[in-house]
Design a protein around this motif. Sequence first.
Motif, short mmCIF file in Angstrom:
data_model
loop_
_atom_site.label_atom_id
_atom_site.label_comp_id
_atom_site.label_asym_id
_atom_site.label_seq_id
_atom_site.Cartn_x
_atom_site.Cartn_y
_atom_site.Cartn_z
N ILE A 216 2.94 -5.57 -0.97
CA ILE A 216 2.52 -4.79 0.21
C ILE A 216 2.59 -5.54 1.55
O ILE A 216 3.01 -5.29 2.63
CB ILE A 216 1.51 -3.67 0.05
N ASN A 217 1.70 -6.80 1.36
CA ASN A 217 1.59 -7.79 2.32
C ASN A 217 2.96 -8.18 2.82
O ASN A 217 3.24 -8.66 3.94
CB ASN A 217 0.68 -8.97 1.63
N THR A 220 4.61 -5.37 4.71
CA THR A 220 3.97 -4.63 6.02
C THR A 220 3.19 -5.80 7.01
O THR A 220 2.90 -5.43 8.00
CB THR A 220 3.10 -3.69 5.59
N LEU A 228 -7.41 -3.78 0.37
CA LEU A 228 -6.01 -3.31 0.19
C LEU A 228 -6.14 -3.12 -1.41
O LEU A 228 -5.39 -2.10 -2.02
CB LEU A 228 -5.11 -4.32 0.44
N ILE A 232 -5.21 0.39 -3.54
CA ILE A 232 -4.17 0.24 -4.46
C ILE A 232 -4.60 0.82 -5.73
O ILE A 232 -4.21 1.90 -6.38
CB ILE A 232 -3.67 -1.05 -4.70
N LEU A 412 10.44 -3.99 -2.27
CA LEU A 412 9.73 -2.62 -2.18
C LEU A 412 10.01 -2.01 -3.79
O LEU A 412 9.14 -1.46 -4.05
CB LEU A 412 10.80 -1.91 -1.17
N THR A 415 7.50 -3.64 -5.92
CA THR A 415 6.32 -3.24 -5.84
C THR A 415 6.13 -1.62 -6.33
O THR A 415 5.07 -1.38 -6.97
CB THR A 415 5.83 -3.22 -4.27
#
Length: 541
Positions: A216-217, A220, A228, A232, A412, A415
């Motif tokens: 995610i880091n 984004t 975070l 999650i 993406l 993840t």
Amino acid sequence: MKTKLIDWPTFIGALVLLLGVTLPLIIFPEAGKEVVSQANTFMTENFGVLYMIMGFVIFAFLVYVAFSKNGSIKLGDEGEKPEFNTFSWAAMLFAAGIGSSILYWAVIEWAYYYQGPPFGVEPGSKEAIQWASAYGMFHWGPIAWAIYTLPALPIAYFYYVRKKPVLKVSEAVRPVLGDSVDGPLGNVIDVLFMFGLLGGAGTTLALGTPMIAQGINSLTGIPANLGLKTVIMLLCTLIFAISSYSGLKRGIKVLSDVNLWLSIFLLAFIFIFGPTRFISETTFNALGILADNFFKMATWMEPFGNLGQFESTSFPEYWTIFYWAWWLVYAPFVGLFVARISRGRTIRQMVLGTMVYGTLGCVLFFGIMGNFGLYMQLTGQFDAIAFMDANGAPATIVEIINQLPLAKFMVLIFTVLAIIFLATTFDSSSYILASVVQKNVEGEPLRWNRLFWAFALCLMPLALMFLGGLDTLQTASIVGGFPLIVIMFLLAWSFMKASNTDIRESDDYEPSTIHIRRWKNRKKKKKRSALEALEDKPDQD
């Protein structure tokens, strides 16, 4: 709520044991971590050989069972078709047994073997590279899946053949321990299994959550901090709670199918757009090394370490023994789940299917993702080892995926896949935990029961994550899972005793598929005929 169905001694015992271990770790984190670490070191150094023997013997035993007459026993009624098609069945057992840990270790495990290879090989050498590409496949290969499969044998047999509506490890050892499993002994067996699973689940969260946060880091720019990671973990809890609440066919099956399709896409993309020739050759070469050295790897204990001029690397303790202990604490859960989804298959199909599909999936992940990272390292395109030393393994894993074409899109996919993998493991876990604490399971465990264990699986690891104690919980579960070695032996003995007894009393089985139920019906007819004969017999007085 149908509370009468709940086996309260097991339910409460599991919670008490979990709280008894985690609360001291929360209150006294440093002292607790030291005690657990010392216990783990003592166990692996002094009893490591028992884990090695266990893994090898279980593998040999399951190969024997698969090709014996016991393997022909049908899990269900005559003519009954499998409850799930092969694709969904393989997807569910793989997702439940592996979880997001496969995404973590498949990408980066080679780096540890490259720097600290086995058998006294020089770090960073050509020989070290070959072992680095092969050893992950060994640790996640046939022996791992054999350990997973063993508990499924007696559990599936009693559930589908003898029609016992109970999904408990204690019930599966009844042929050996008798009615004693109805008392405290049975509760202890089930509670030990549940504690091992809850601790093992903490390991999966400990590996998966930071990796997802790094993904995610990368996408984004949100810092991969504790906040975070908490979001999650709660998101994953919500997903697997909904899935578990929906049940086996509407929730877990659908999530597992999506999981497998995403995995196929990710692996195919890396294989096609990555160094295809290198991946193909290195994977094939690794399989050759594994086949040629399987027995050596399965029995290597480094017995001459620290004797005279020899120096110990502690490789077996750090890796093989640790892995076998980790698989062991998860084994009753995966075995219960595999047993539950294998209705309509034979024992042979269940055993070989689980071992073959499970191993094949892990070989593909390690062969494609691991060798892609190794290629980046060897060609100098990305120094994964130096990056890992500076930033840690989770950030390195995501950065390796960033080396692919369409990097943001693939990160993406990676993840999302990690989130679903984590959710599929946990919804399967909560489903089985709910089954274990019920006196009987007709169809599905109670919904409130499934939801309770879904959130229980998250809350303890969440509390420990704030204190940095997840790895300690994992180590504690492995130490606490030591008695499971004895339980695994009892499970094997129980299955052979029960199935051999039924086969001996069945005098007309088909070589391809044994339908024990026909024997049971015939036995009832014989008993009725005998009673009728007695009634017709003239009075002797």
